[in-house]
Each structure stands twice: as structure tokens, then as C-alpha cells.
Design a protein around this motif. Sequence first.
Motif, PDB file in Angstrom:
ATOM      1  N   LEU A   1      -5.603   3.064  -5.880  1.00  0.00           N
ATOM      2  CA  LEU A   1      -5.329   4.428  -6.336  1.00  0.00           C
ATOM      3  C   LEU A   1      -4.598   4.504  -7.679  1.00  0.00           C
TER       4      LEU A   1
ATOM      5  N   LEU B   1      -5.777   2.359  -1.044  1.00  0.00           N
ATOM      6  CA  LEU B   1      -4.452   2.790  -1.485  1.00  0.00           C
ATOM      7  C   LEU B   1      -3.963   1.969  -2.684  1.00  0.00           C
ATOM      8  N   THR B   2      -4.194   0.654  -2.626  1.00  0.00           N
ATOM      9  CA  THR B   2      -3.706  -0.158  -3.739  1.00  0.00           C
ATOM     10  C   THR B   2      -4.527   0.082  -5.008  1.00  0.00           C
TER      11      THR B   2
ATOM     12  N   THR C   1      -6.132   0.112   3.177  1.00  0.00           N
ATOM     13  CA  THR C   1      -5.094  -0.452   2.300  1.00  0.00           C
ATOM     14  C   THR C   1      -5.675  -0.789   0.932  1.00  0.00           C
TER      15      THR C   1
ATOM     16  N   TYR D   1     -11.742  10.722  -6.635  1.00  0.00           N
ATOM     17  CA  TYR D   1     -11.354   9.367  -6.283  1.00  0.00           C
ATOM     18  C   TYR D   1     -12.306   8.630  -5.336  1.00  0.00           C
TER      19      TYR D   1
ATOM     20  N   CYS E   1       2.252   1.974  -3.274  1.00  0.00           N
ATOM     21  CA  CYS E   1       1.257   2.562  -4.176  1.00  0.00           C
ATOM     22  C   CYS E   1       1.092   4.049  -3.906  1.00  0.00           C
ATOM     23  N   LEU E   2       1.318   4.453  -2.680  1.00  0.00           N
ATOM     24  CA  LEU E   2       1.063   5.844  -2.297  1.00  0.00           C
ATOM     25  C   LEU E   2       2.281   6.741  -2.500  1.00  0.00           C
TER      26      LEU E   2
ATOM     27  N   SER F   1       0.834  -1.212   0.000  1.00  0.00           N
ATOM     28  CA  SER F   1       0.000   0.000   0.000  1.00  0.00           C
ATOM     29  C   SER F   1       0.861   1.252   0.000  1.00  0.00           C
ATOM     30  N   LEU F   2       1.915   1.216   0.804  1.00  0.00           N
ATOM     31  CA  LEU F   2       2.831   2.365   0.850  1.00  0.00           C
ATOM     32  C   LEU F   2       3.479   2.585  -0.512  1.00  0.00           C
TER      33      LEU F   2
ATOM     34  N   PHE G   1       3.015   9.227  -5.445  1.00  0.00           N
ATOM     35  CA  PHE G   1       2.154  10.408  -5.460  1.00  0.00           C
ATOM     36  C   PHE G   1       2.739  11.491  -4.559  1.00  0.00           C
ATOM     37  N   ILE G   2       3.170  11.065  -3.375  1.00  0.00           N
ATOM     38  CA  ILE G   2       3.729  12.025  -2.426  1.00  0.00           C
ATOM     39  C   ILE G   2       5.003  12.636  -2.990  1.00  0.00           C
TER      40      ILE G   2
END
Lengths: 294, 323
Positions: free
Chosen positions: B135, B132-133, B129, A276, A24-25, A21-22, A28-29
Motif C-alpha cells: 500500500l 498491506l505492505t 499482508t 488500489y 504499513c496500515l 503490515s500493521l 493511513f488510519i
Amino acid sequence: MLRKRYSVGQICIVALISLFSLACLLPFIMVVSGSVSSEKDIVNYGYSLLPRHISFDSYRILILGSHRIVDAYIISIIVTVVGTVLSLFVTSMAAYAMARRSFRFRNALSIYAIITLLFNGGLVPWYIICVRYLELKDTMWAMILPPLANAFNMFLMRNFIMAMPEDLHESAKMDGAGEFRIYAQLIVPLAKPVLATIGLFISLSYWNDWFLGLMFVDKQELQPLQLLLRTLISNVEFLRSSSNAMDIQRIASQLPSESIKMALTVVTIGPIIFLYPFLQRYFVKGLMVGAVKG
Amino acid sequence: MKIVTGAERTSTSVGLKSKGVLRELVRNRALLLMFLPAATLLFLFNYLPLAGLVIAFKNFDFSKGIFGSDWAQPFFNNFDYLISSETAYRAVRNTILLNALFIAAGLVFEVGLALLLNEIRNKYFKRITQSLTFLPFFISWIVVGVFAYNLMNFESGAINRIIQSLGFDPVDFYSEAGLWPFILTLAVRWKVTGYGTIIYLAALTSVDNSYYEAASIDGATRWQQTRYISLPMLKPTIMILTLLAVGRIMNADFGMFYAMIGDAALLFPTTDVIDTFVYRSLRKSGDIGMASAAGFVQSTVAFVLVLVSNYIARRTDKDSAIF
């Protein structure tokens, strides 16, 4: 009772999911951080998760300095809005015709639509038809028309309409309503959920599309946002790969800098991030329904 | 929506068979008119290009058009040309290999993430989670290209900064063709894993809980439950989705390849696929004969593959096939 302790397995699972998940994020950051970093920091320290010195210069230059970006934004918005509205209109009408049980030719129409999902002529004939016969080159229609009628969406909508009770239609007919009226005043309002879902699908693909622009639009003032972003990046890459270091330095001082590229990226993602939460909910719901139905 | 039982539904298609086709057409002119815009668009953008496949056998002349151009002499001339081209061979090989890699990695990541998420009991952690995945699915390949560039470029890329801070030499990713099958696979997985997981997750949540309860009473561990209940339950979904993906193995996602690689010729040995090859032949080198022959081969093979995979899918699970 004692609280159940987490097992090693559980911890591993949580760690794995968190990591992905991180991943994936973080990009963007990084882009957001890059867009508000000063150019010097990027050159000296590279891209990082947190900006060292915050500066909004890149956005200022982006909005004030270049009408091309504003133009591209407007083009993208027009293409997305017009494309989505027209596509929903065409798709829902076709779906309604295919869904009418008493309509003898509905199967013929379905086969006509399904064939387009199975076979395609490939890029070359498609390109030549669009350019030579339909004269779409360097027009906004080139980015709107080709994906307008999508058989897949028509079938999704047809299935939804077919799930409505047939009596509804019969009673409307009894009251003297014609097909157009039944479609506009009965079916469309009832099909709102599916219209919203497919509308989001369609607008997302219009907004993110740049292939059509790449194929058909050479005129700078007609370029959509995604294509402009692509042009900006490939120019820098091209410069990087050219051998003459002097040239690079000379041009690099004139070209939009790294942080402007990041700012343009943020601006390009902007509307989608904004939408989103809605998008995701509808997508998940739509996909779940599709999956459960098989 | 109102719920109507089957008994209330009246059959309306009785007595239509005896009427003439023409009368039917007139009677249903409103419905036909409503289908007309879609029919026209599909005709222009799907059926005409299908007929346009004949240009693979022609000496295409822009001024004469697709159907007016002369036939190639001999008619398979363009194909001769194509077969003798090493680039074309490379493109076909890359298309199949890369797609195979994408399909395999897709299976592992999507089924894997679905199984992992299924083990999570905390509702909020699961929801966050999953969001997020999901996104990355919403951004364009162009933007993914920017992200990739941020990570991998030679001077300021984050990965190279880390490599350097560990005391190693930076890697110029944009000239290392050998790395790109893996970079592209990772990029695809990054972008669409969240999306692909949803279907598997839906299949998992529809598994009857009593299976798991019975298993755990019998002393099955979580791993055994996954191995002997969850995975077999996912098997039909896995098979269908994989089959349909195999049916599309000749088609590459042009948007992805062009956004990630563009015109970086250094990377072509491992990344040039049929779609990018055809695009270049058409738009850059203007070699329409070669491009149309390659496109013809691609369309025909793709057609056969779709039919075969759909046939197998239908035999496996009747509802999952496209037709």
C-alpha cells in the motif's frame, strides 16, 4: 489425523509479518482519524488511531472555503489524464516502430532510446533548457511534457509487441493496411493489457509528482494538489521553527488547522486508494512477469 | 493471444542489405513518423541537457543561453569553487553514505520479508499482508512526509505522546540531525519494501518444490531449507538488484529528501545530498556555476558507475543487464 500444531517459528513469522503490515496500515488510519477529529482533540491529545469526537468540519472548510484546493484538484486531474493519454500514445507508437522486425533502423532507434536511460545531464542543464529554450515556466505543459516519453516504458511495450506473431502483421499488410492502420486497429487492441499496466504506472507517477511543479510553477493557481499539500505543511513547520511565540499564535488561528491538513492529505490519497485493488493486481503481475523473464 | 511455433515464423529481413539507406528511409517513412514524437521529446528533455553539461565549464549568463555563454576563465573555475566548498563535500559524503544505508537495509527487509512470506501457508493471510505492505508504494513522498510529521512532531506527534506517557521527555526530531539517517532509512523501507519484495517472492515461487521435499526427507529443518535452498536460489537476483542499485549510488531521490526534510537547515549535516544541494544552488542561492559543476561531477561518476555495475551484472547473469 490431528491438526498440525503451529510451531514457535511459525508463530514468530506470523507475528513479524503482521507487525510490519500493521505498521504499513496505521499511518493511513491516523490521517483519516485526524481528518475527522476536532482541532481541540488534536491539540490536547495529539494524533490518535480513533477520533474522540467526530467532526466533518475540516472537509466542509476544505471544499467550500478554499477555491485553491478545488483548483489544485482540477490541475492534478488534467495533468494526470492528459499526461497519461499522450504518454501512452507516444510510447506505444515508438514501441511499435522499434518492434517491427523488418524495419532496418529499429536497432538504431532502440539505441537512441536506451542512451537516455544511461546518461543524463543532471538537473541544471535540464532546468535551463526547460525554462529558457522551451519556455515551460508557469505552464501546465511543464508538468506534462518532461516525463512524457520514457524509454523504459517504450522497451516494456516493445517487448510485448515483439511477442506477437509476425504473421499477423504480414497478413494485415497483404490486405492493404498501412503501418498506421495496423498500429491502430491491430496492435493497440491486442496490446490492451500492457497499455493498461503502463498506463497505471504513468498515471500514478503523474498524480504523485510534485517535483515538476516545484521546479516550474510559481503561480499559485497552477499548483498541483501534491505541491499545495507540501506548501501547507511546510508553512506550518516554518511557523513552528520561528522563534516568536506570539506570531505563531496569531497566525495559527488564521492558518488551515491540523485537521484540515489531514483532510487534504486524505483527499490527495483518495483516488489512489480507490484504484488500489486494480493497481496492485496489475503491478504485481507486471513485476512478476519482469522478474521471471529476468 | 495466439501461440505460434518457431517454425511458422518467417524471416522477413532477407534482402534488405543491398538497398540504399535513403530508399529505406522513404520506404519506412510511416514507422519513422511514428517514432518522431518520442524522438523529439527524448531529444528535448534528454539529449539537449546532455549537451548542456558544458555549462559546468562556462560562466552561465541566462540572456546568452547555454551555448552562447562565455567559457569560464580558467575553464575549471566552477570546479575549483566546488572543491573548496565544504557543503559540496558534505553532500557527496551524505549521498554515498545514505544510499549505502538504504541499499543494505533494503536487502535485509526485502529478502527477509520475501523469505517470511514464503513460509506462510495460509493463502488469505499471505494475500492480505502482502497487499498491506504494498500500500505505501502508491502514495507520494509528500504524503509520507505528512505521516512522518504526524508521528514525530514535537507537540502532537504520536511517538512523543507515547514517550511522554512513559514518563520521558519528548524528542524534537526535526532538530536532531543525528537521528535522520535512520528515520530516512525506515521511511524508505516503509514505503518500498512491499514493492521490492515482489521480485524476490517471484524468484522464490519459481524454485522447484522437489528441492524442499528432498531436503525434508533428509531431515532438514525449515531453517536449514531456507539457509541452503532458498537463499542460494535468491543469490543471483540479490546480486543483480544490488549491483544496479550501486550503479545509482550518486543519485538521491530528490522527491523523498525534499518532502521529508524540505528547507530544515538544522538537518542538513546528515541529510543534505547532491540532489538537494544542486537544487538549492540553482533555485535558492542562484549559484549556477557551483550547481552545474556539482551536477557534472554527479553525472560523470554516475555514468561510470552504471557502466561498471552493468558490466559486472552482465558477466554474472546475461539477461539481467540493461544493455
